[in-house]
Every structure is written in structure tokens, then in C-alpha cells.
Design a protein around this motif. Structure first.
Motif, short mmCIF file in Angstrom:
data_model
loop_
_atom_site.label_atom_id
_atom_site.label_comp_id
_atom_site.label_asym_id
_atom_site.label_seq_id
_atom_site.Cartn_x
_atom_site.Cartn_y
_atom_site.Cartn_z
N ALA A 1 42.50 42.34 33.04
CA ALA A 1 42.97 43.41 33.92
C ALA A 1 42.37 43.30 35.32
N ASP A 2 41.10 42.87 35.40
CA ASP A 2 40.40 42.85 36.68
C ASP A 2 40.96 41.75 37.58
N PRO A 3 41.49 42.11 38.75
CA PRO A 3 42.06 41.09 39.63
C PRO A 3 41.05 39.99 39.98
N GLY A 4 39.77 40.36 40.11
CA GLY A 4 38.77 39.38 40.49
C GLY A 4 38.51 38.35 39.41
N PRO B 1 30.73 36.05 46.07
CA PRO B 1 31.33 37.31 46.52
C PRO B 1 30.29 38.36 46.89
#
Lengths: 235, 517
Positions: A70-73, A102
Motif C-alpha cells: 500500500a505504501d507508495p514509498g 530519503p
């Protein structure tokens, strides 16, 4: 297709506000695909779905047979947006280093890699510059250098070079091509430019009227365009 | 997924915490006060006179401010002259000028031995008095005429220049121009300006404390103070407080019909194109408006300078108290504003609604009622006097919150709309995001908001008057006590120090926000 597929839309319906986009097809590994179609047809929604900014309300998007996180990263994705690809108050060096660290705290080896990436896009003299002091083309190079370091297998281009002239745009696509070859990545590119499709993309995905259609070879799609594409192209 | 949920949860918790604090301070204190308002019947004729005076002085102050602002704004909009942008900037000065200092400036000009009365005496004419209803209205006009002028000037400058060109090409000037362009613009901007100033004058306390009082010039806020301070009649104070809130809520509710104007900053404002012959009246209005603003400001400086030497040492300790109260108040205000702004950062609609809601709440609540409520909350457990400064700095922070939120919330929302997707796609951790992206991006509005909050807190003379005991005083309170003892020279010196440090704090925070550039 089938066997070499890496990205699969399994009866997906994406929802963005009241807008719905359905997709049920596969994208093979290593290719370069144009996402084409009229404005408001859902091209950006499709990319946002792959990047994880828009969730499917039905079906799922699979990567190498596994549903995406789910996490875009955490997704295997590097994306260049139409605007705001850089943090305006961070230097070129800091912006590029985000690709590896990051948290903006790169170690020595990472710092070396950042330098190398900046060199490879020809910006060694501008490493400490702020984005506002760079030209549009140079800003694109910074974003591409960051993408190079992230070395994600899926590259999404949401018209990042739309504001550049033809020659510069070609330079940028060449640079992305280098990144793609180096990382053996798959590229999905939204573009309104017919020439970009023909020169860069072997396959095309036509998106219109709330549906993203299965991929077709670009030359074939252009030779026998569906009515909606004909209207869009003005033919 | 997990980190994202946690992040959203943290923002919600912090934001909700701030909201809970605000509701406790506004509605909670109100409830506390309401519980103590035994019977609601104990009001005498004098108290109803205060209610009537509060409303009609506010009507009159707002009316005079807005009506006089029209010709001044019109002249400023049409005329270009050296010092114009300076004058427009100075129109913003009464906003951060400590009220008690402004009153002192007015006394130097209009007071018993002020410049005007000296002149009248020379001419053998009867003197005017600044004390009483006239003085209250005069002071309110002094503080709000510049605000009204700025608001109406914005209206003039918001008319597209093309409209004036079109009107000129059609040969419309004078009355025709007025009917075509100016009257429709005024019809839009006057009601909002009137309502805003009406609300500000309804809750004004310091002006009434300094030049009002007595049966004919006591506002509700002042009556609350007197009931509390002199009679210790908490029931009466509470009843009056409830009436005050009821009036403000009714008027603030009108704000949903007539949207309150937004004051824009900046001084580099354009000039409305005009082709007609400049009227000498324009210069007269600009001259009068400037004199009404600048002469009292000048009087503060002129009468304060000689008093600077030989000030009592208590002034310096009061100054120190005021500075740290102001700085802590600014920090608290900024923290609350940031918490709220982050909570609604992802929704432009949420930003607007929150800013409007808090803005109306801020205009409708009364610092004195909050103060009374807090006093009642603390009283059973401890000596309220011990909390005088904590209460002061908290109430000040809350009163500055609408302004802080108005500049901060849009900036925070902008960062999220510009860069949140990029942050997510490269997986930037929250700490890095807050430190390297959000803070640098909102530094300027944050500095400005903190400067404003510090200056407003530094100059505030409100809730501290309820809690004060002789040992604890802020500089405005010390100044007020000097005035009460008729030590006008010392008061003038202290006023100059107060306004100097208010501006210094504002400048330091604002400058800090601009960075080294």
C-alpha cells in the motif's frame, strides 16, 4: 504477452472522487509503453494507481505475481510528475541524494554515488545550486539523476517534460533511456506528443471513457485507430 | 501502510488536542461562568446602561470609521505621491500598537492639557474632554479608521483597471463613474468592513478602562472587570459576561451572511487609473487622515523621550516580564496554529472552514470572560494570582490564533499539495519531511505570525487586570498604574519603551522568518 508480464491489472477499478477507471490487462517487462488518450480520460489516474496514490476499489494491481504494497514509498516505482519533482529549497546534491537516502543523511559510499549520478547527467558544476537557479532542462536532469539512484524496476513519466522544447525533450528521453537500460526497467509514459510515441514506445495503452485498454503495438494502434483516438488526434 | 496510518493519527491527535484546548478555554470557561451566574437577575439599571452603551458606541465607532474611510481610501487609490507606500504601511500600525499606548498618544493630543485644548484655550474657546463616551469613540475611530481605509482601498484596487479605462472611454466621470464602478464596489466591501469593526469595538476593553467609565461610558467588558475586581460579585460578572457573549455570537453569526474581509499585508499597492482633473479635496482627505493617524503617533515619541531617563526601576522588571510572556505566548500560538494547520493540510476546503471558524470564535469570545472562567476554575485549588502570567500568555496566544492560522494554514496546505506525492513516492521519513521541507517552506509566514502574536501579547492589557496583584505586573499594566497615579511623564516614557519593544519583537520574529537573505 502472458509469461513475461510483470505488471498485471486484475479487473481493477480505480476511483478518484466520482471518477472511475477500469483496467484489466498486463504489461510485459523491459518495454517502453505510451499511455495515450484525451485529457480527462484517466491517464494520470492509471499512473497514480500504479504509484499507490489512488487505491483500487475493486481488483488488485500485481507486481511479479504479488499484490503491490500500500505504501507508495515501498513500491517498485520511480515516478516523475508534471510539476514539483524537486524540493525547491534543497540543493541539487540533496535532491539527488534523496534517491538513496530519503532521510537526507547519506553515508560516504552513498555520497560518492550521488556525485557520480550528478556527473552522469552533466550537472557536476551545479551540485550546490538550488533548483530555482537552474533551467527547466537542468531541473529535469536532477530528477532523472535521482531516478537513476533509486534504480526501481518501474519508471512512470507523467508528462514531466511537457514544458520543454522538442530538442530538450529528446535529450531527456535519451537520458531516461540510459537509466532504463542500466536498470533493466519498464517505462510507462504519458505524452500528448505523437512523435514521442513513435520514436520511443513500442507499445501503447489507449485510455479513454473510463477504460484503460490492453496494450497494442504503437504502429498498429496508429494505423487502425479506434474512433475515440481518431477524434483525439483530429483525423 | 503502517507508517502512514501512524502519521495521519499523530496529526489528528495533535490537532484535536489543540481544538480541545480551544473549546475548553472558550466554551468551558463560559460554562464555568454560567454556573456561577446565580439567578441572572441581579443586574441594576447601571448594568443595562453598560449593555446599551456597548452597542451604540460600537455602532457609532464603526459607522464613523467606515464613512470617513471612504473618501480617504478613494483619494489614496487615485493619487500617487512620495511617501504613499509608507503611509499605507503605517495604516497597519494601529493593529500592533499597544492599545494603552495609543490611548496615551490621544491623551497627549486631545487630553486636558493636550495640544488641542492648549490651542482652544489660547483662542479663548471652551475645552474638549477626552474622558467619557466621546473619548471612547474617538479612540475606537483612531484604531479602526486606518483598518477601514485599508479594507476599502483593497476594494478600489480590486477593480480591474480595464473597467476604469472603459468608463473613461465612454465619457463617464464624476457621478456616472460613481454609479458605474464605485458604488457597486462599495456595496460589496462596506458591510464586511463595518461588521468587522463593529465586532472589534464590542469587545474592546482597554479603551473603556482608560478613558471611559462612569455611568455614561462603561462597556460590558469594563463592567465585568469592575464587578469582579471591585465588588467581587462573581454572579454579576458572570451574568454580564454571558450577555457580552450572546451579543457577540449574534453579531458574529451575521458574518455568515456578510463575509468578513481579509486584511492583506504589504504596502506596494498600485494606483487606480484616473483621467479626470485631480480634485484638491483628495489632498485634503489624505492630509486629514494622515494627521489623525500620525499626530498621536508622533506625540507618543515626543512626549515619551524626556521621560525615558529616571523611569522607576519597576518598569524594567515589568518589561522583562512582558518580554518573556510575549515570547512564550508567540511560541504557544505558533505551536497551536501549526497543529491545526497540519490537521487540515490535505484539504483546501478544511483549511478554509477551520480558519473561518476559529476566526469567528476569536472575534466572539471575550478575554475577560475567559479570564473570569479560568479564575473560577483555578480558585478551588490554588491562588489564582499565582497563575496570572500563565493565564495571560495562554489567553494572548488564543486571541492571536485566528491571525496566525490565517497566514500559516494556506502555506502548510501548499507544501502538502506541492510535494506530498513526491515525499510518498521516495519514502521520505516524517522527521526529514518536517525538518527539511515543511519548516523551511513555512518559515516566512511562521516568523510573521509569531511576530504578530508576540507584539499583540506584549501590548495586551486585558486578562492580567483581573488576576494582577501588586507584585506581578506586565509593562502595559505598569503603564496603566502610572497613568492612574497621574505620573504622566513616567507613563509617556514607559509607553515609548513598550511600543519600541513590541515593534522590536515583531521585527525580530519576522526577520528570523526571512532568513539571512
Amino acid at each position: 504477452m502472458g509469461g513475461g508480464a510483470v505488471l498485471r491489472f486484475d479487473q481493477v477499478v480505480l476511483a478518484q472522487g466520482d471518477f472511475r477507471l477500469s483496467a484489466d490487462f498486463e504489461i510485459p517487462a523491459g518495454g517502453w509503453t505510451a499511455i495515450v488518450g484525451p485529457s480527462g480520460g484517466g491517464k494520470s489516474t492509471l499512473l497514480s494507481g500504479i504509484a499507490g496514490f489512488v487505491r483500487p476499489i475493486r481488483g488488485q494491481i500485481e507486481w511479479c505475481g504479488q499484490p503491490m504494497t500500500a505504501d507508495p514509498g515501498q513500491r517498485p516505482v520511480s515516478m516523475l510528475f508534471q510539476h514539483n519533482n524537486l524540493f525547491p529549497h534543497l540543493t541539487v546534491e540533496q535532491n539527488v541524494s534523496l534517491g538513496l537516502a530519503p532521510n537526507l543523511n547519506p553515508n560516504t559510499a552513498q555520497k560518492e554515488a550521488v556525485k557520480e549520478a550528478i556527473r552522469s547527467v552533466g550537472l557536476s558544476d551545479h551540485a550546490t545550486a538550488l533548483p530555482s537557479n537552474l533551467s527547466g532542462g537542468q531541473q529535469s536532469r536532477v530528477a532523472i539523476a535521482r531516478m537513476l539512484l533509486r534504480s526501481k524496476p518501474l519508471i512512470l513519466l507523467d508528462e514531466p517534460f511537457a514544458a520543454l522544447g522538442p530538442a530538450l525533450r529528446k535529450d531527456m528521453l535519451d537520458l531516461v533511456k540510459q537509466v532504463q537500460v542500466k536498470n533493466n526497467a519498464t517505462v510507462l509514459m504519458v505524452s500528448h506528443n505523437l512523435e514521442d510515441w513513435q520514436t520511443s514506445c513500442d507499445t501503447a495503452c489507449f485510455v479513454a471513457d473510463n477504460v484503460a485498454h490492453p496494450l497494442r503495438p504503437t504502429h498498429q494502434l496508429l494505423a487502425e485507430p479506434p474512433q475515440a483516438l481518431r477524434d483525439y488526434l483530429g483525423r | 501502510m503502517a507508517s502512514r496510518t501512524v502519521e495521519v493519527t499523530i496529526r489528528r491527535v495533535v490537532g484535536s488536542g489543540v481544538l480541545a484546548l480551544l473549546l475548553t478555554l472558550s466554551l468551558g470557561t463560559l460554562a464555568m461562568v454560567a454556573l456561577r451566574a446565580e439567578g441572572y437577575g441581579g443586574l441594576r439599571a447601571g448594568d443595562w446602561a453598560a449593555v446599551r452603551f456597548t452597542v451604540w458606541q460600537a455602532l457609532l465607532s464603526a459607522g464613523i470609521s467606515v464613512i470617513c474611510a471612504v473618501p480617504i481610501a478613494r483619494a489614496l487609490a487615485r493619487r500617487s505621491f512620495p511617501g504613499r507606500s509608507m503611509l499605507v504601511t503605517l495604516l497597519g500600525a494601529p493593529f500592533i500598537l499597544p492599545v494603552i499606548v495609543g490611548v496615551l498618544g490621544l491623551i497627549a493630543v486631545f487630553g486636558r492639557s493636550g495640544w488641542i485644548n492648549d490651542g482652544l484655550t489660547l483662542l479663548g474657546l471652551p475645552n474638549v474632554s477626552i474622558y467619557g463616551a466621546g473619548g471612547v469613540i474617538l479612540a475606537h475611530v483612531f484604531f479602526n479608521l486606518p483598518l477601514a481605509t485599508r479594507l476599502i482601498l483593497q476594494g478600489w484596487l480590486s477593480v480591474p483597471p480595464g473597467q476604469f479605462r472603459l468608463a473613461a472611454s465612454l465619457g463617464a466621470d464624476g457621478f456616472a463613474l460613481h454609479r458605474l464602478i464605485e458604488w457597486p464596489m462599495l456595496k460589496r466591501s462596506l458591510p464586511g468592513a463595518f461588521l468587522l469593526i463593529f465586532l472589534l469595538c464590542l469587545t474592546s476593553f482597554t479603551v473603556a478602562l482608560a478613558v471611559g467609565g462612569g455611568p455614561r461610558a462603561t462597556t460590558i467588558e469594563l463592567a465585568v472587570y469592575q464587578a469582579f475586581r471591585f465588588d467581587f460579585d462573581i454572579g454579576k460578572a458572570a451574568t454580564l459576561g454571558l450577555i457580552q457573549i450572546a451579543i457577540c455570537v449574534c453579531v458574529a453569526a451575521l458574518a455568515f451572511l456578510v463575509p468578513l474581509p481579509r486584511v492583506q499585508g504589504g504596502s506596494d499597492v498600485g494606483v487606480v487609473p484616473t483621467w479626470s482633473r485631480p480634485s484638491p479635496l483628495d489632498w485634503a482627505w489624505i492630509g486629514l487622515g494622515a494627521a489623525f493617524l500620525l499626530v498621536p503617533l508622533g506625540a507618543i515619541v515626543l512626549s515619551g523621550l524626556p521621560g525615558l531617563w529616571g523611569l522607576p526601576s519597576s518598569i524594567w522588571s515589568a518589561l522583562w516580564t512582558s518580554v518573556w510572556v510575549a515570547v512564550l505566548s508567540a511560541l504557544l500560538c505558533a505551536a497551536m496554529a501549526l497543529g491545526l494547520a497540519l490537521m487540515v493540510a490535505r484539504s483546501a476546503d478544511g483549511v478554509r472552514k477551520l480558519a473561518e471558524g476559529i476566526g469567528v470564535l476569536g472575534l466572539a469570545t471575550s478575554p475577560l470572560v475567559i479570564g473570569t472562567g479560568l479564575f473560577l476554575m483555578i480558585f478551588p485549588f490554588a491562588r489564582p494570582m499565582d497563575f496570572a502570567l500563565v493565564v495571560t500568555l495562554t489567553v494572548n496566544a488564543v486571541m492571536s490564533l485566528p491571525f496566525a492560522l490565517r497566514v500559516l494554514a494556506p502555506a502548510v496546505a501548499q507544501v502538502y499539495s506541492d510535494h506530498d506525492r513526491l515525499r510518498q513516492s521516495i519514502g521520505m521519513p516524517q522527521g526529514t519531511w518536517a525538518r527539511y521541507v515543511v519548516l523551511p517552506a513555512v518559515r516566512r509566514p511562521l516568523g510573521f505570525a509569531m511576530g504578530l502574536a508576540a507584539a499583540l501579547s506584549m501590548g495586551d492589557l486585558g486578562v492580567i487586570t483581573l488576576f494582577a496583584d501588586p507584585a506581578v505586573e506586565t509593562l502595559p499594566l505598569a503603564l496603566y498604574r502610572l497613568m492612574g497615579a497621574y505620573r504622566m511623564d513616567d507613563a509617556a516614557g514607559a509607553a515609548l519603551i513598550l511600543v519600541g519593544f513590541s515593534l522590536l519583537l515583531f521585527w525580530m520574529f519576522d526577520r528570523g522568518g526571512r532568513g539571512r537573505a
